[in-house]
Design a protein around this motif. Sequence first.
Motif, PDB file in Angstrom:
ATOM      1  N   GLY A 191      70.847  67.074   8.591  1.00  0.00           N
ATOM      2  CA  GLY A 191      70.553  65.838   7.821  1.00  0.00           C
ATOM      3  C   GLY A 191      70.896  64.640   8.807  1.00  0.00           C
ATOM      4  N   LYS A 192      71.728  65.067   9.929  1.00  0.00           N
ATOM      5  CA  LYS A 192      72.366  63.815  10.719  1.00  0.00           C
ATOM      6  C   LYS A 192      71.323  63.303  11.626  1.00  0.00           C
ATOM      7  CE  LYS A 192      76.979  65.054  10.191  1.00  0.00           C
ATOM      8  NZ  LYS A 192      77.219  64.466   8.952  1.00  0.00           N
ATOM      9  N   THR A 193      71.400  61.839  11.497  1.00  0.00           N
ATOM     10  CA  THR A 193      70.383  61.290  12.705  1.00  0.00           C
ATOM     11  C   THR A 193      71.233  60.939  13.961  1.00  0.00           C
ATOM     12  OG1 THR A 193      69.806  59.755  10.549  1.00  0.00           O
ATOM     13  CG2 THR A 193      69.216  59.035  12.775  1.00  0.00           C
ATOM     14  N   ILE A 194      70.266  61.337  14.949  1.00  0.00           N
ATOM     15  CA  ILE A 194      70.861  61.464  16.121  1.00  0.00           C
ATOM     16  C   ILE A 194      69.993  60.624  17.086  1.00  0.00           C
ATOM     17  CG2 ILE A 194      71.674  62.981  17.728  1.00  0.00           C
ATOM     18  CD1 ILE A 194      71.970  65.338  15.881  1.00  0.00           C
ATOM     19  N   ILE A 195      70.653  59.835  18.207  1.00  0.00           N
ATOM     20  CA  ILE A 195      70.120  59.088  18.977  1.00  0.00           C
ATOM     21  C   ILE A 195      71.007  59.576  20.204  1.00  0.00           C
ATOM     22  CG2 ILE A 195      69.645  56.859  19.989  1.00  0.00           C
ATOM     23  CD1 ILE A 195      69.734  55.867  17.012  1.00  0.00           C
ATOM     24  N   ILE A 196      70.229  60.187  21.101  1.00  0.00           N
ATOM     25  CA  ILE A 196      70.627  60.577  22.380  1.00  0.00           C
ATOM     26  C   ILE A 196      69.929  59.999  23.587  1.00  0.00           C
ATOM     27  CG2 ILE A 196      70.983  62.677  24.079  1.00  0.00           C
ATOM     28  CD1 ILE A 196      70.450  64.484  21.644  1.00  0.00           C
ATOM     29  N   VAL A 197      71.041  59.457  24.514  1.00  0.00           N
ATOM     30  CA  VAL A 197      70.376  58.757  25.800  1.00  0.00           C
ATOM     31  C   VAL A 197      70.591  59.802  26.903  1.00  0.00           C
ATOM     32  CG1 VAL A 197      71.109  57.369  27.717  1.00  0.00           C
ATOM     33  CG2 VAL A 197      71.113  56.485  25.378  1.00  0.00           C
ATOM     34  N   THR A 198      69.537  60.076  27.680  1.00  0.00           N
ATOM     35  CA  THR A 198      69.414  61.093  28.627  1.00  0.00           C
ATOM     36  C   THR A 198      68.478  60.808  29.811  1.00  0.00           C
ATOM     37  OG1 THR A 198      68.977  63.654  28.783  1.00  0.00           O
ATOM     38  CG2 THR A 198      67.872  62.402  27.292  1.00  0.00           C
ATOM     39  N   HIS A 199      68.796  61.750  30.818  1.00  0.00           N
ATOM     40  CA  HIS A 199      68.029  61.430  31.920  1.00  0.00           C
ATOM     41  C   HIS A 199      67.285  62.931  32.060  1.00  0.00           C
ATOM     42  CE1 HIS A 199      69.340  57.546  33.961  1.00  0.00           C
ATOM     43  NE2 HIS A 199      70.524  58.083  33.589  1.00  0.00           N
ATOM     44  N   ASN A 200      67.559  63.709  31.127  1.00  0.00           N
ATOM     45  CA  ASN A 200      67.258  65.132  31.387  1.00  0.00           C
ATOM     46  C   ASN A 200      65.793  65.265  30.352  1.00  0.00           C
ATOM     47  OD1 ASN A 200      66.958  67.974  30.773  1.00  0.00           O
ATOM     48  ND2 ASN A 200      69.356  68.291  31.061  1.00  0.00           N
ATOM     49  N   GLN A 201      64.915  65.661  31.094  1.00  0.00           N
ATOM     50  CA  GLN A 201      63.553  65.989  30.294  1.00  0.00           C
ATOM     51  C   GLN A 201      63.797  67.180  29.270  1.00  0.00           C
ATOM     52  OE1 GLN A 201      61.184  63.780  30.765  1.00  0.00           O
ATOM     53  NE2 GLN A 201      60.158  65.003  28.725  1.00  0.00           N
ATOM     54  N   GLN A 202      64.439  68.260  29.684  1.00  0.00           N
ATOM     55  CA  GLN A 202      64.621  69.039  28.626  1.00  0.00           C
ATOM     56  C   GLN A 202      65.239  68.619  27.205  1.00  0.00           C
ATOM     57  OE1 GLN A 202      67.224  72.398  29.937  1.00  0.00           O
ATOM     58  NE2 GLN A 202      67.050  73.385  28.045  1.00  0.00           N
ATOM     59  N   VAL A 203      66.215  67.933  27.424  1.00  0.00           N
ATOM     60  CA  VAL A 203      66.993  67.134  26.321  1.00  0.00           C
ATOM     61  C   VAL A 203      65.836  66.373  25.437  1.00  0.00           C
ATOM     62  CG1 VAL A 203      68.831  65.666  25.486  1.00  0.00           C
ATOM     63  CG2 VAL A 203      69.187  67.092  27.273  1.00  0.00           C
ATOM     64  N   ALA A 204      65.249  65.423  26.262  1.00  0.00           N
ATOM     65  CA  ALA A 204      64.303  64.891  25.537  1.00  0.00           C
ATOM     66  C   ALA A 204      63.167  65.598  24.665  1.00  0.00           C
ATOM     67  CB  ALA A 204      63.699  63.715  26.521  1.00  0.00           C
ATOM     68  N   ASP A 205      62.584  66.499  25.280  1.00  0.00           N
ATOM     69  CA  ASP A 205      61.655  67.672  24.654  1.00  0.00           C
ATOM     70  C   ASP A 205      62.202  68.190  23.411  1.00  0.00           C
ATOM     71  OD1 ASP A 205      60.119  67.364  26.737  1.00  0.00           O
ATOM     72  OD2 ASP A 205      60.677  68.853  27.877  1.00  0.00           O
ATOM     73  N   MET A 206      63.367  68.226  23.389  1.00  0.00           N
ATOM     74  CA  MET A 206      63.948  68.658  22.158  1.00  0.00           C
ATOM     75  C   MET A 206      63.786  67.738  20.915  1.00  0.00           C
ATOM     76  SD  MET A 206      67.640  70.034  22.172  1.00  0.00           S
ATOM     77  CE  MET A 206      68.443  68.805  21.578  1.00  0.00           C
ATOM     78  N   CYS A 207      63.665  66.256  21.063  1.00  0.00           N
ATOM     79  CA  CYS A 207      63.784  65.466  20.209  1.00  0.00           C
ATOM     80  C   CYS A 207      62.400  65.163  19.626  1.00  0.00           C
ATOM     81  CB  CYS A 207      64.411  64.015  20.930  1.00  0.00           C
ATOM     82  SG  CYS A 207      66.066  64.277  21.414  1.00  0.00           S
ATOM     83  N   HIS A 208      62.320  64.305  18.446  1.00  0.00           N
ATOM     84  CA  HIS A 208      61.218  64.190  17.725  1.00  0.00           C
ATOM     85  C   HIS A 208      60.232  63.322  18.393  1.00  0.00           C
ATOM     86  CE1 HIS A 208      63.873  65.257  14.125  1.00  0.00           C
ATOM     87  NE2 HIS A 208      63.359  66.276  14.572  1.00  0.00           N
ATOM     88  N   LYS A 209      61.104  62.105  19.035  1.00  0.00           N
ATOM     89  CA  LYS A 209      60.435  61.124  19.707  1.00  0.00           C
ATOM     90  C   LYS A 209      61.026  60.594  20.894  1.00  0.00           C
ATOM     91  CE  LYS A 209      58.936  58.726  15.507  1.00  0.00           C
ATOM     92  NZ  LYS A 209      59.358  57.524  14.631  1.00  0.00           N
ATOM     93  N   THR A 210      60.672  60.351  21.829  1.00  0.00           N
ATOM     94  CA  THR A 210      61.375  59.625  23.064  1.00  0.00           C
ATOM     95  C   THR A 210      60.920  58.085  23.287  1.00  0.00           C
ATOM     96  OG1 THR A 210      59.977  60.331  24.856  1.00  0.00           O
ATOM     97  CG2 THR A 210      61.342  62.096  24.062  1.00  0.00           C
ATOM     98  N   TYR A 211      61.786  57.353  23.785  1.00  0.00           N
ATOM     99  CA  TYR A 211      61.654  56.095  24.104  1.00  0.00           C
ATOM    100  C   TYR A 211      62.020  55.847  25.524  1.00  0.00           C
ATOM    101  CZ  TYR A 211      60.904  55.051  19.076  1.00  0.00           C
ATOM    102  OH  TYR A 211      60.449  55.156  17.828  1.00  0.00           O
ATOM    103  N   SER A 212      61.514  54.909  26.192  1.00  0.00           N
ATOM    104  CA  SER A 212      62.097  54.672  27.336  1.00  0.00           C
ATOM    105  C   SER A 212      62.422  52.980  27.452  1.00  0.00           C
ATOM    106  CB  SER A 212      60.953  54.664  28.618  1.00  0.00           C
ATOM    107  OG  SER A 212      60.861  56.215  28.778  1.00  0.00           O
ATOM    108  N   ILE A 213      63.327  52.698  28.027  1.00  0.00           N
ATOM    109  CA  ILE A 213      63.756  51.222  28.163  1.00  0.00           C
ATOM    110  C   ILE A 213      63.398  50.811  29.791  1.00  0.00           C
ATOM    111  CG2 ILE A 213      65.655  49.607  28.436  1.00  0.00           C
ATOM    112  CD1 ILE A 213      67.074  50.768  26.283  1.00  0.00           C
ATOM    113  N   LYS A 214      62.581  49.767  29.789  1.00  0.00           N
ATOM    114  CA  LYS A 214      62.120  49.195  31.045  1.00  0.00           C
ATOM    115  C   LYS A 214      61.819  47.735  30.894  1.00  0.00           C
ATOM    116  CE  LYS A 214      58.461  50.667  34.383  1.00  0.00           C
ATOM    117  NZ  LYS A 214      57.129  51.073  34.439  1.00  0.00           N
ATOM    118  N   ASN A 215      62.242  47.193  31.879  1.00  0.00           N
ATOM    119  CA  ASN A 215      62.082  45.684  32.120  1.00  0.00           C
ATOM    120  C   ASN A 215      62.622  45.161  30.597  1.00  0.00           C
ATOM    121  OD1 ASN A 215      60.884  45.919  34.469  1.00  0.00           O
ATOM    122  ND2 ASN A 215      58.881  46.273  33.514  1.00  0.00           N
ATOM    123  N   GLY A 216      63.691  45.712  30.160  1.00  0.00           N
ATOM    124  CA  GLY A 216      64.021  44.972  28.857  1.00  0.00           C
ATOM    125  C   GLY A 216      63.612  45.136  27.617  1.00  0.00           C
TER     126      GLY A 216
END
Length: 225
Positions: A191-216
Amino acid sequence: MIQIKNLRKYYSVGNRKIDILKDINLEVNQGDMIAIMGRSGSGKSTLLNIMAGLLKADGGTYFYGKENVNEMSLEQSASFRRKNIGYVVQNSALIDSKNVFDNIALPLRYAKSSKADIEKKVAFVLAALDIKPLQYSSIDTLSGGELQRIAIARALIQNPKLILADEPTGSLDEQTENEVLSLFKDLNQQGKTIIIVTHNQQVADMCHKTYSIKNGECKLNQPIL
Ligand SMILES: Nc1ncnc2c1ncn2[C@@H]1O[C@H](COP(=O)(O)OP(=O)(O)OP(=O)(O)O)[C@@H](O)[C@H]1O
Ligand SMILES: [Mg+2]
């Protein structure tokens, strides 16, 4: 649970203002597990620091539930952080002069927990992260992967609802990385809410949604079907 609207953050360098986050909009629901990606220097750690209440934004709003975090005093945001957030900061930020046990116990000591409570909670996270044999080791003798697990243990010690993790698998070998990832998955299933910053696609693939920060700005990445 989290609602961020039109958030802005700049840094002053000399007499110049450098816009890092220009217009961040992000909603996170309770129980989400999301990844935030983006180039080095794009502002990922800056955004997590704002979410943790460690840094004030220069504009826009950040609501955690009904709480307007950006309007809090330093004291209020420290207590907000202690109550709600476990933050695994980039490069672990452990204290060299304290051993593993004392590093993990630190948030509890700040919160003036009893000795018995500290013993019980630290023993629990040491076991969960498989680092019990290291509990009396001094920090400067440990490997990168061990340090990472200790930083995670410290972030979990207060049983926070929201976990912010800044590149938690950055310095890990593949096996340790998988262990850490399955730990985050378990925590999310509890039940924990988790926000992971990562450069790793494998980590990102495990998440429900992925976001990218670009140009602010922070954009939802559409899944590749
Ligand atoms: N206190 C500060 N004063 C001035 N500039 C800063 C400060 N903190 C960060 N910056 C700059 O802001 C930008 C964003 O930094 P941030 O640490 O948020 O990036 P990041 O996306 O986490 O990068 P990385 O992937 O390398 O960790 C960088 O260019 C950084 O140099
Ligand atoms: Mg960073």
